[in-house]
Scaffold this motif. Structure first.
Motif, mmCIF file in Angstrom:
data_model
loop_
_atom_site.group_PDB
_atom_site.id
_atom_site.type_symbol
_atom_site.label_atom_id
_atom_site.label_comp_id
_atom_site.label_asym_id
_atom_site.label_seq_id
_atom_site.Cartn_x
_atom_site.Cartn_y
_atom_site.Cartn_z
ATOM 1 N N SER A 88 0.872 -1.169 -0.032
ATOM 2 C CA SER A 88 -0.144 0.134 0.116
ATOM 3 C C SER A 88 0.921 1.490 -0.121
ATOM 4 O O SER A 88 2.055 1.191 0.193
ATOM 5 C CB SER A 88 -0.889 -0.034 1.300
ATOM 6 O OG SER A 88 0.006 0.148 2.513
ATOM 7 N N ASP A 89 0.066 2.406 -0.077
ATOM 8 C CA ASP A 89 0.845 3.652 -0.198
ATOM 9 C C ASP A 89 1.441 3.966 1.250
ATOM 10 O O ASP A 89 2.518 4.548 1.431
ATOM 11 C CB ASP A 89 -0.012 4.980 -0.449
ATOM 12 C CG ASP A 89 -0.265 4.645 -2.097
ATOM 13 O OD1 ASP A 89 0.203 4.211 -2.696
ATOM 14 O OD2 ASP A 89 -1.447 5.371 -2.438
ATOM 15 N N SER A 90 0.711 3.831 2.023
ATOM 16 C CA SER A 90 1.430 3.721 3.536
ATOM 17 C C SER A 90 2.358 3.049 3.774
ATOM 18 O O SER A 90 3.352 3.712 4.620
ATOM 19 C CB SER A 90 0.236 3.403 4.730
ATOM 20 O OG SER A 90 -0.311 1.951 4.540
ATOM 21 N N LEU A 93 10.042 8.898 -7.962
ATOM 22 C CA LEU A 93 8.754 7.816 -8.246
ATOM 23 C C LEU A 93 8.576 8.100 -9.642
ATOM 24 O O LEU A 93 8.351 6.991 -10.480
ATOM 25 C CB LEU A 93 7.630 8.314 -7.580
ATOM 26 C CG LEU A 93 7.706 8.045 -5.896
ATOM 27 C CD1 LEU A 93 6.494 8.400 -5.245
ATOM 28 C CD2 LEU A 93 7.901 6.387 -5.931
ATOM 29 N N LEU A 150 4.868 2.074 1.416
ATOM 30 C CA LEU A 150 5.577 3.039 0.468
ATOM 31 C C LEU A 150 6.062 4.029 1.531
ATOM 32 O O LEU A 150 7.553 4.196 1.594
ATOM 33 C CB LEU A 150 4.890 3.205 -0.901
ATOM 34 C CG LEU A 150 5.732 4.126 -1.545
ATOM 35 C CD1 LEU A 150 7.304 3.540 -2.038
ATOM 36 C CD2 LEU A 150 5.189 4.511 -2.901
ATOM 37 N N ASN A 151 5.266 4.988 1.925
ATOM 38 C CA ASN A 151 5.792 6.244 2.877
ATOM 39 C C ASN A 151 6.627 5.668 3.985
ATOM 40 O O ASN A 151 7.442 6.394 4.446
ATOM 41 C CB ASN A 151 4.435 6.693 3.275
ATOM 42 C CG ASN A 151 3.523 7.552 2.214
ATOM 43 O OD1 ASN A 151 4.181 7.861 1.004
ATOM 44 N ND2 ASN A 151 2.359 7.761 2.332
ATOM 45 N N GLU A 209 8.815 12.168 -4.235
ATOM 46 C CA GLU A 209 7.466 12.301 -5.225
ATOM 47 C C GLU A 209 7.898 12.927 -6.353
ATOM 48 O O GLU A 209 7.146 12.363 -7.457
ATOM 49 C CB GLU A 209 6.824 13.173 -4.294
ATOM 50 C CG GLU A 209 5.456 13.432 -5.131
ATOM 51 C CD GLU A 209 4.377 14.311 -4.102
ATOM 52 O OE1 GLU A 209 3.216 14.744 -4.663
ATOM 53 O OE2 GLU A 209 4.744 14.658 -2.933
ATOM 54 N N HIS A 221 8.116 -2.469 -3.285
ATOM 55 C CA HIS A 221 6.908 -2.194 -3.623
ATOM 56 C C HIS A 221 6.498 -2.161 -5.107
ATOM 57 O O HIS A 221 5.510 -1.651 -5.600
ATOM 58 C CB HIS A 221 6.908 -0.592 -3.256
ATOM 59 C CG HIS A 221 7.239 -0.353 -1.751
ATOM 60 N ND1 HIS A 221 6.376 -0.602 -0.721
ATOM 61 C CD2 HIS A 221 8.546 -0.165 -1.163
ATOM 62 C CE1 HIS A 221 6.755 -0.401 0.154
ATOM 63 N NE2 HIS A 221 8.239 -0.063 0.067
ATOM 64 N N ARG A 222 7.149 -2.646 -6.230
ATOM 65 C CA ARG A 222 6.975 -2.735 -7.300
ATOM 66 C C ARG A 222 7.007 -4.091 -8.119
ATOM 67 O O ARG A 222 7.174 -4.362 -9.084
ATOM 68 C CB ARG A 222 7.612 -1.655 -8.218
ATOM 69 C CG ARG A 222 7.299 -0.144 -8.055
ATOM 70 C CD ARG A 222 6.100 0.042 -8.471
ATOM 71 N NE ARG A 222 5.745 1.600 -8.172
ATOM 72 C CZ ARG A 222 5.214 2.104 -7.138
ATOM 73 N NH1 ARG A 222 5.058 1.680 -5.977
ATOM 74 N NH2 ARG A 222 4.935 3.454 -7.010
#
Length: 312
Positions: free
Chosen positions: A2-4, A32, A6-7, A28, A75-76
């Motif tokens: 999730s984005d969280s 990315l 990743l963050n 960002e 993440h990818r």
């Protein structure tokens, strides 16, 4: 992920590298979009790809490579290995032999001619061909002893790399026209390479073995410094910060050899050191921007601009 998640990874990397929290905006705006570009390249080629990351000293190549590798892999769903041109330097003994055989300036690592090109080619091929359960030792160089780390201590990449991030200060460099080599461009060349033997040998290396190595690149990313003067300023500042750090550190019984390894260069020494890199760096700053697949301008404050992608 999730984005969280990743963050969380981004925040952890920023803390690990001692970067300001504002670097999250660089991730960002710059990193990315570059991740997406690399994924598109990989999906288009349908095979492991080699992405070159070029940048003069102080431009942030290592930091960019770290973020790309972690984001792609975690993440990818795209396993990425990283290799630095610095880690395939010739051993100290090999450079001493080259210095005795060709020119004394080759005892100093850095310029084309001081790397083990065949080793670099071998590692790239192994990473590309490795089976899912394979493993590939990645060379490592210890600058504190100015020598390559023994092979049994090299870090290991597990599995097959779908993306190989290959970074280096002269990565993708083209040779200069021979006529440009006739006149020295700085004091080092004028006083220590008056015959031009050293700089001609460097240029011939770029025409030959290094051309074969750089031909492995599927994409070239350039971190473009504002100027050669900025590179010198950044490197000098780096030495000042190191001196301040060491002067404030408690005495921990550093050995004589350790003290030599940690010796701080004065400003004149830094200037001489950078002169080894100057010719190739200046030529790259002049001609590489128009052919790089991705151009990222580096500000005077080390900030990274938005990537500019070359149309194909």
């Amino acid at each position: 992920m999730s984005d969280s998640e990743l963050n969380r990874t981004i925040k952890a990397l920023i803390a690990q590298e001692g970067l300001p929290e504002t670097y999250a905006r660089t991730v960002e705006q710059t990193i990315l979009p570059l991740v997406d570009h690399i994924l598109e390249l990989y999906q288009r080629e349908e095979r492991p790809v080699v992405v070159g990351i070029h940048g003069a000293q102080g431009t942030g190549k290592s930091t960019l490579t770290l973020f790309l590798r972690e984001i792609l892999g975690k993440h990818r769903n795209c396993p990425a290995a990283s290799l630095s041109l610095d880690d395939i330097y010739l051993t100290r003994g090999e450079r001493r032999e080259l210095a005795a055989r060709v020119h004394p300036l080759f005892v100093t690592r850095g310029v084309p001619g001081t790397h083990d090109v065949e080793l670099g080619l071998q590692i790239i091929r192994k990473l590309q061909a490795a089976p899912p359960d394979g493993f590939t030792p990645i060379p490592a160089f210890d600058k504190s002893i100015d020598d390559r780390v023994p092979a049994d201590a090299w870090p290991v990449f597990n599995g097959r790399a779908e993306v190989i991030l290959f970074e280096g200060w002269c990565l993708g460099a083209h040779p200069e026209p021979d006529a440009a080599l006739e006149r020295p461009i700085n004091r080092l060349e004028a006083e220590e390479d008056a015959s031009g033997t050293w700089r001609h040998y460097v240029n011939e290396c770029l025409k030959g073995d290094y051309h074969r190595l750089f031909d492995q690149l599927d994409n070239l990313v350039m971190l473009k410094a504002p100027s050669m003067e900025s590179v010198l300023e950044w490197r000098t500042l780096q030495e000042h910060k190191l001196a301040a750090k060491l002067s404030g550190a408690p005495d921990q019984g550093v050995t004589k050899r350790g003290a030599q390894n940690l010796r701080i260069m004065g400003d004149d020494e830094v200037a001489r050191f950078i002169m080894h890199y100057e010719r190739v760096t200046r030529f790259c700053l002049k001609e590489m921007p128009r052919r790089a697949d991705v151009l990222i301008e580096v500000g005077e404050d080390h900030s990274l601009g938005k990537p500019r992608f070359r149309a194909h």
